[in-house]
Design a protein around this motif. Sequence first.
Motif, PDB file in Angstrom:
ATOM      1  N   ALA A 286       0.838  -1.245  -0.142  1.00  9.12           N
ATOM      2  CA  ALA A 286      -0.003  -0.079   0.063  1.00  9.12           C
ATOM      3  C   ALA A 286       0.718   1.260   0.083  1.00  9.12           C
ATOM      4  CB  ALA A 286      -0.993  -0.112   1.145  1.00  9.12           C
ATOM      5  N   ILE A 287       1.924   1.265   0.860  1.00  7.11           N
ATOM      6  CA  ILE A 287       2.869   2.562   0.867  1.00  7.11           C
ATOM      7  C   ILE A 287       3.532   2.445  -0.506  1.00  7.11           C
ATOM      8  CG2 ILE A 287       5.272   3.053   1.883  1.00  7.11           C
ATOM      9  CD1 ILE A 287       4.223   1.878   4.327  1.00  7.11           C
ATOM     10  N   ARG A 288       3.944   1.509  -1.362  1.00  5.00           N
ATOM     11  CA  ARG A 288       4.384   1.475  -2.671  1.00  5.00           C
ATOM     12  C   ARG A 288       3.607   2.217  -3.592  1.00  5.00           C
ATOM     13  NH1 ARG A 288       6.497  -3.984  -1.835  1.00  5.00           N
ATOM     14  NH2 ARG A 288       8.525  -3.977  -1.375  1.00  5.00           N
ATOM     15  N   GLU A 294       0.002   8.845   4.819  1.00  2.00           N
ATOM     16  CA  GLU A 294       0.424   8.695   5.813  1.00  2.00           C
ATOM     17  C   GLU A 294      -0.067   7.390   6.767  1.00  2.00           C
ATOM     18  OE1 GLU A 294       0.881  10.914  10.430  1.00  2.00           O
ATOM     19  OE2 GLU A 294      -0.221  11.671   8.754  1.00  2.00           O
ATOM     20  N   ALA A 295      -1.341   6.972   6.363  1.00  6.40           N
ATOM     21  CA  ALA A 295      -2.128   6.095   6.910  1.00  6.40           C
ATOM     22  C   ALA A 295      -1.494   4.629   6.893  1.00  6.40           C
ATOM     23  CB  ALA A 295      -3.584   5.944   6.344  1.00  6.40           C
ATOM     24  N   LEU A 329       6.175  12.061   1.859  1.00  5.11           N
ATOM     25  CA  LEU A 329       5.307  12.378   2.832  1.00  5.11           C
ATOM     26  C   LEU A 329       5.149  13.891   3.006  1.00  5.11           C
ATOM     27  CD1 LEU A 329       5.568   9.828   5.663  1.00  5.11           C
ATOM     28  CD2 LEU A 329       3.599  10.315   4.343  1.00  5.11           C
ATOM     29  N   GLU A 330       4.045  14.788   3.339  1.00  2.46           N
ATOM     30  CA  GLU A 330       4.032  16.016   3.438  1.00  2.46           C
ATOM     31  C   GLU A 330       4.953  16.416   4.827  1.00  2.46           C
ATOM     32  OE1 GLU A 330       0.140  17.617   3.469  1.00  2.46           O
ATOM     33  OE2 GLU A 330      -0.352  17.319   1.396  1.00  2.46           O
ATOM     34  N   LYS A 331       5.323  17.230   4.978  1.00  2.00           N
ATOM     35  CA  LYS A 331       6.235  17.675   6.043  1.00  2.00           C
ATOM     36  C   LYS A 331       5.375  17.571   7.354  1.00  2.00           C
ATOM     37  CE  LYS A 331       8.924  21.674   7.974  1.00  2.00           C
ATOM     38  NZ  LYS A 331       9.148  23.060   7.980  1.00  2.00           N
ATOM     39  N   ASP A 336       4.803  13.907  12.477  1.00  2.00           N
ATOM     40  CA  ASP A 336       3.739  13.217  13.068  1.00  2.00           C
ATOM     41  C   ASP A 336       4.306  11.767  13.214  1.00  2.00           C
ATOM     42  OD1 ASP A 336       2.197  15.272  14.115  1.00  2.00           O
ATOM     43  OD2 ASP A 336       0.762  14.782  12.428  1.00  2.00           O
ATOM     44  N   LEU A 337       4.822  11.190  12.206  1.00  2.00           N
ATOM     45  CA  LEU A 337       4.968   9.790  12.256  1.00  2.00           C
ATOM     46  C   LEU A 337       6.537   9.777  12.791  1.00  2.00           C
ATOM     47  CD1 LEU A 337       4.602   6.972  10.997  1.00  2.00           C
ATOM     48  CD2 LEU A 337       5.801   7.515   8.664  1.00  2.00           C
ATOM     49  N   ALA A 338       7.246  10.771  12.570  1.00  2.00           N
ATOM     50  CA  ALA A 338       8.740  10.753  13.398  1.00  2.00           C
ATOM     51  C   ALA A 338       8.527  10.763  14.963  1.00  2.00           C
ATOM     52  CB  ALA A 338       9.630  11.675  13.021  1.00  2.00           C
TER      53      ALA A 338
END
Length: 501
Positions: A286-288, A294-295, A329-331, A336-338
């Motif tokens: 899905a990420i690819r 982000e989900a 990803l957007e900034k 948030d992920l970091a």
Amino acid sequence: MKRGTMIGGTYQVLEPLGKGGQSEVWLVLHKRICSLLALKRIPLRARWPRGELDYARHLDHPGLPRIYDVFEAEGYICIVMEYLEGKTLEQLKQEKGSFSEKELLLWLRQLSEILEYLHSRTPPLIHGDIKPSNLMIGPGGRLVLLDFGACLSLGKEKRERYGTKVFAAPEQLDEKLELDIRSDFYSAGKTFRFLSGGKESPGFRRFLDICMQEDRSRRFSDDRKLQRRLLRVCRKGKRNCLLFSFLAVFLLFFGSIIHIRRQNRTAEEQYQILMESSQTEELVSAIRLFPDREAAYQKLLQIDLLDQVFTREESRKLEEILGSWGEKLEKEAYGDLAYELGIAYWYYFQQAEGKNYAGVWFERALEGGLTPERQKKAKIYRELGSYCEKKTRQELSGEGALNWKGFFEAICACCVENSQESVPALLRERLQEELLSLCYDGLLYFRDNGITETELQELVEELKNMAPGKQAEAFSVTEESVQALYAGHTFTEEGGRKDEK
């Protein structure tokens, strides 16, 4: 084959695309890269031209589908190629009945360019099966030559021929004769005579007649001569050809838009299916598909933490994924992920260096667009992690000086910021244990660096409030140690005390 079955260990069968003679074509899904491909399956024969198929995998031309894989399975040879949406000239003829000469000339010129590319390889590659069902008009209006099942390298030893009898050159039907590039010219002429229905202008008729000469020495001797003669045929209707060229450009542009929309719709459907899964590989797929969303990253991290343990293998996999696609990803999303990854390292990582790794990710989170609340917490975690790393280094090597007052202030700030009910109880309990341990280990240093007994007692009380009722014995030992320390005593690691000398 049945829908859903796997073939070649990699490809999942979805639906049939077509069938002809002994071959069949299926739409398949490449499970690792989540990409739609076409798989042609043909009964395996003793002298199948495997070498030519492997050779064809390296071809690169807009009029040829890419061949990605060739393998044998269950008594068949399977050719995996690029999946193209469109209709063959055979299908279009069945629908329309006839074509204008301008259409035929445009397609024939495109076919001649494809053949020139094949014939100019080293060694030259003969397609061997040009026919209406192997000529597709792709999404952009471009003619594509399909099916390399009958291909042959010029100069190779004689082998069984696999072309289609109706469109095959005379020498292709005689196993005693060698094939050459003029065999493809014959099949092209026969194909376009079929498509025109015998209704051609005089110039076009003479061109096709030359292509279809029984004696191949009377055909065009090479691709350049064929193209020059074809160009003269087109120039006789120059005005109409020019008008049709503009139309072709329009169809190319319009068809490309439609194709992109269809691709996007298909990709979106695949993405939603993959997001319903709880399997790591499905979420990576899905990420690819959509690396800017982000989900899937967040769900992958959540699944890794279901057992409340963040293993080295899980962390390495997630960092590799972020290294490959995280820049899409957007900034704000990356920040948030970091931050979430920093929390995972801080609380759930199995090894002692977890807080060091956490500090790195909190630093990256601060470079993103965090909310003010998260930004404040990230700074505290980063500072506290930095102090922990320096403390460990000093204990191991004796190198470096630690600002113990700053360390104490970082513990206090972390305690205050994580005491709210909004912080999950489990995280508060884990942080309470860690901060109390850091506080106890640093008591002597805190006192010697100007921290008062009252300040220490207030910190211990704050820590108690983070998770009331937890760590009761540890708190009792710490409180006694504080009192003893400021009463002129030191304390042992076991919590006992002795008078200072």
